[in-house]
Design a protein around this motif. Sequence first.
Motif, PDB file in Angstrom:
ATOM      1  N   GLU A   8       0.953  -1.279  -0.006  1.00 19.07           N
ATOM      2  CA  GLU A   8       0.143   0.130  -0.080  1.00 19.07           C
ATOM      3  C   GLU A   8       0.695   1.259   0.162  1.00 19.07           C
ATOM      4  N   SER A   9       0.029   2.377  -0.159  1.00 22.01           N
ATOM      5  CA  SER A   9       0.911   3.679  -0.120  1.00 22.01           C
ATOM      6  C   SER A   9      -0.076   4.768   0.144  1.00 22.01           C
ATOM      7  N   GLY A  10       0.316   5.794   0.948  1.00 20.15           N
ATOM      8  CA  GLY A  10      -0.598   6.902   1.190  1.00 20.15           C
ATOM      9  C   GLY A  10      -1.423   6.802   2.556  1.00 20.15           C
ATOM     10  N   TYR A  11      -1.162   5.934   3.238  1.00 22.03           N
ATOM     11  CA  TYR A  11      -2.208   5.511   4.326  1.00 22.03           C
ATOM     12  C   TYR A  11      -1.668   6.563   5.540  1.00 22.03           C
ATOM     13  N   THR A  12      -3.096   7.190   5.839  1.00 24.68           N
ATOM     14  CA  THR A  12      -2.752   8.285   6.983  1.00 24.68           C
ATOM     15  C   THR A  12      -3.899   8.016   8.042  1.00 24.68           C
ATOM     16  N   GLY A  13      -4.359   6.901   8.024  1.00 20.74           N
ATOM     17  CA  GLY A  13      -5.426   6.683   9.223  1.00 20.74           C
ATOM     18  C   GLY A  13      -6.693   7.535   8.819  1.00 20.74           C
ATOM     19  N   PHE A  14      -7.230   7.984   9.926  1.00 21.48           N
ATOM     20  CA  PHE A  14      -8.319   8.862   9.742  1.00 21.48           C
ATOM     21  C   PHE A  14      -8.275  10.287   9.014  1.00 21.48           C
ATOM     22  N   VAL A 195     -18.104   3.598  13.065  1.00 18.46           N
ATOM     23  CA  VAL A 195     -17.832   4.438  11.870  1.00 18.46           C
ATOM     24  C   VAL A 195     -16.728   5.377  11.804  1.00 18.46           C
ATOM     25  N   THR A 196     -15.867   5.298  10.747  1.00 18.58           N
ATOM     26  CA  THR A 196     -14.562   5.878  10.819  1.00 18.58           C
ATOM     27  C   THR A 196     -14.275   6.300   9.572  1.00 18.58           C
ATOM     28  N   THR A 197     -13.537   7.357   9.140  1.00 19.56           N
ATOM     29  CA  THR A 197     -13.050   7.816   8.173  1.00 19.56           C
ATOM     30  C   THR A 197     -11.550   7.196   7.571  1.00 19.56           C
ATOM     31  N   ASP A 198     -11.345   5.896   8.132  1.00 22.53           N
ATOM     32  CA  ASP A 198     -10.055   5.339   7.682  1.00 22.53           C
ATOM     33  C   ASP A 198     -10.503   4.751   6.283  1.00 22.53           C
ATOM     34  N   ALA A 199      -9.481   5.057   5.366  1.00 18.24           N
ATOM     35  CA  ALA A 199      -9.762   4.292   4.094  1.00 18.24           C
ATOM     36  C   ALA A 199      -9.636   3.235   3.872  1.00 18.24           C
ATOM     37  N   ALA A 200      -8.965   2.578   4.839  1.00 23.58           N
ATOM     38  CA  ALA A 200      -8.463   1.121   4.626  1.00 23.58           C
ATOM     39  C   ALA A 200      -9.495   0.173   4.101  1.00 23.58           C
ATOM     40  N   LEU A 201     -10.777   0.126   4.544  1.00 20.45           N
ATOM     41  CA  LEU A 201     -11.745  -0.762   4.216  1.00 20.45           C
ATOM     42  C   LEU A 201     -12.154  -0.572   2.720  1.00 20.45           C
ATOM     43  N   VAL A 202     -12.248   0.683   2.144  1.00 21.67           N
ATOM     44  CA  VAL A 202     -12.543   0.932   0.889  1.00 21.67           C
ATOM     45  C   VAL A 202     -11.574   0.452  -0.153  1.00 21.67           C
ATOM     46  N   VAL A 203     -10.160   0.824   0.305  1.00 29.02           N
ATOM     47  CA  VAL A 203      -9.211   0.193  -0.573  1.00 29.02           C
ATOM     48  C   VAL A 203      -9.136  -1.337  -0.574  1.00 29.02           C
ATOM     49  N   LEU A 204      -9.297  -1.935   0.455  1.00 27.15           N
ATOM     50  CA  LEU A 204      -9.146  -3.298   0.448  1.00 27.15           C
ATOM     51  C   LEU A 204     -10.419  -4.039  -0.428  1.00 27.15           C
ATOM     52  N   SER A 226       4.602  -3.940   7.702  1.00 28.18           N
ATOM     53  CA  SER A 226       4.590  -2.400   8.393  1.00 28.18           C
ATOM     54  C   SER A 226       3.595  -2.049   9.022  1.00 28.18           C
ATOM     55  N   ASN A 227       3.547  -1.184  10.165  1.00 25.68           N
ATOM     56  CA  ASN A 227       2.396  -0.700  10.840  1.00 25.68           C
ATOM     57  C   ASN A 227       1.249  -0.471  10.141  1.00 25.68           C
ATOM     58  N   ASN A 228       1.514   0.381   8.944  1.00 21.45           N
ATOM     59  CA  ASN A 228       0.363   0.750   8.209  1.00 21.45           C
ATOM     60  C   ASN A 228      -0.440  -0.382   7.852  1.00 21.45           C
ATOM     61  N   LEU A 229       0.199  -1.648   7.286  1.00 23.49           N
ATOM     62  CA  LEU A 229      -0.517  -2.757   6.856  1.00 23.49           C
ATOM     63  C   LEU A 229      -1.443  -3.580   7.912  1.00 23.49           C
ATOM     64  N   LEU A 230      -1.047  -3.189   9.149  1.00 23.93           N
ATOM     65  CA  LEU A 230      -1.704  -3.900  10.177  1.00 23.93           C
ATOM     66  C   LEU A 230      -3.145  -3.923  10.191  1.00 23.93           C
ATOM     67  N   THR A 231      -3.609  -2.575   9.605  1.00 24.25           N
ATOM     68  CA  THR A 231      -5.105  -2.393   9.526  1.00 24.25           C
ATOM     69  C   THR A 231      -5.462  -2.979   8.439  1.00 24.25           C
ATOM     70  N   PHE A 347     -18.181  -5.479   9.507  1.00 26.54           N
ATOM     71  CA  PHE A 347     -16.555  -5.222   9.077  1.00 26.54           C
ATOM     72  C   PHE A 347     -16.256  -3.945   9.900  1.00 26.54           C
ATOM     73  N   HIS A 348     -17.062  -3.264  10.398  1.00 24.07           N
ATOM     74  CA  HIS A 348     -16.788  -1.947  11.282  1.00 24.07           C
ATOM     75  C   HIS A 348     -16.179  -2.670  12.818  1.00 24.07           C
ATOM     76  N   LYS A 349     -15.179  -2.133  13.286  1.00 22.24           N
ATOM     77  CA  LYS A 349     -15.166  -2.582  14.767  1.00 22.24           C
ATOM     78  C   LYS A 349     -15.795  -1.868  15.760  1.00 22.24           C
ATOM     79  N   PRO A 350     -16.417  -2.245  16.739  1.00 20.93           N
ATOM     80  CA  PRO A 350     -17.435  -1.637  17.539  1.00 20.93           C
ATOM     81  C   PRO A 350     -16.301  -0.495  18.341  1.00 20.93           C
TER      82      PRO A 350
END
Length: 350
Positions: A8-14, A195-204, A226-231, A347-350
């Motif tokens: 991946e590239s460009g991951y910035t969390g929320f 509910v989150t603005t983390d884009a990892a779910l959309v990308v995956l 990498s830490n980014n890919l843990l999500t 798939f969203h974590k509570p």
Amino acid sequence: MECFRIDESGYTGFDLLNPEQRFQGAAAIAIDDDQARCLIREHFPKLKADELKYRALARRPANHPRLLALLRDMLTQHKCVTYVCDKRFLLLLMFLDYAVEPFYYERGIDFYKDGQNYSLASLLYATGPTLLGEGALDQLLACFQRAVKEKSPGTLANLVNAARASRWQGLPEALGPLAQFAAPECLQAISTPGVTTDAALVVLQSLISRMEVIADGPYRVEHDQSNNLLTYHDLLQRFIHHEEAITLRQSEIASITFPLKLQSVTQVDSKTSPAVQLADVMIGATIEAANTLTEKRHGTLDAQRVLALYADHQLIHMLPSIDFEEQKRFRKGTQAAQTIDYFARHFHKP
């Protein structure tokens, strides 16, 4: 079993407004380490570094022809898919999902019909900075992602105030629910756990929908530690273990069916995996090309030449478009509302 290596590239969390990381994406390539090692040796026979890294190689102009040739061979000789999204556009779509759509849902209106949400997000993207007043859209989006992250009364109030401080009357369809009504159903949706603005779910979700099509049968995934890919790793595990049978149509060319053909996901050290290193080269070059073409940053490789290497089915993107008729045709009959609800439920974590 067939194995896709991803990076991946460009991951910035929320935070989807990071000006240095405008695009986020991921790439997958079906190749084993021996094949990858041969490709690297063929194109970079004098490489002395422990690991093939796109950024390091792209700094030297002498490497550019070799990088382009490597990308060409990857894309023509192996199954590949790359996904790239404009994070600001994605944040606007999320804003419409949670700060607007619940208002219409309560009134019996299908906000997602034929991709209307994509058209409205594109309109906001293109005209919002001028239409809503200087800095108003930036402030609104910053308040929105903060409210989604913290879910506190103070951040929700700040979001409503930001909407009211804008020239929202210029586009009441998008900002009216907050600015005029402070719609409780919208504030409740934003406050919903998970509910989150983390884009990892959309990308995956997008990457997997394509891997599921091009995989011959059951397959597995390997990615870097990498830490980014843990999500990403956690989400992949949840996708794998989801056994309910369902197909969700997202557009003319995209759908996702559970249970997946994906069987397992493993983390590896990229230094020992030439195949993961090739995924790094692919996503690195594509993200850089996107930045170059939007004139936000001068790239090292020729962006047009990079993108010309891709076949249409090898590159997925989420970018704004004001060709509203094409958007409507492309997304006619989409199950957007069902897809969002389904992924939020499972798939969203509570």
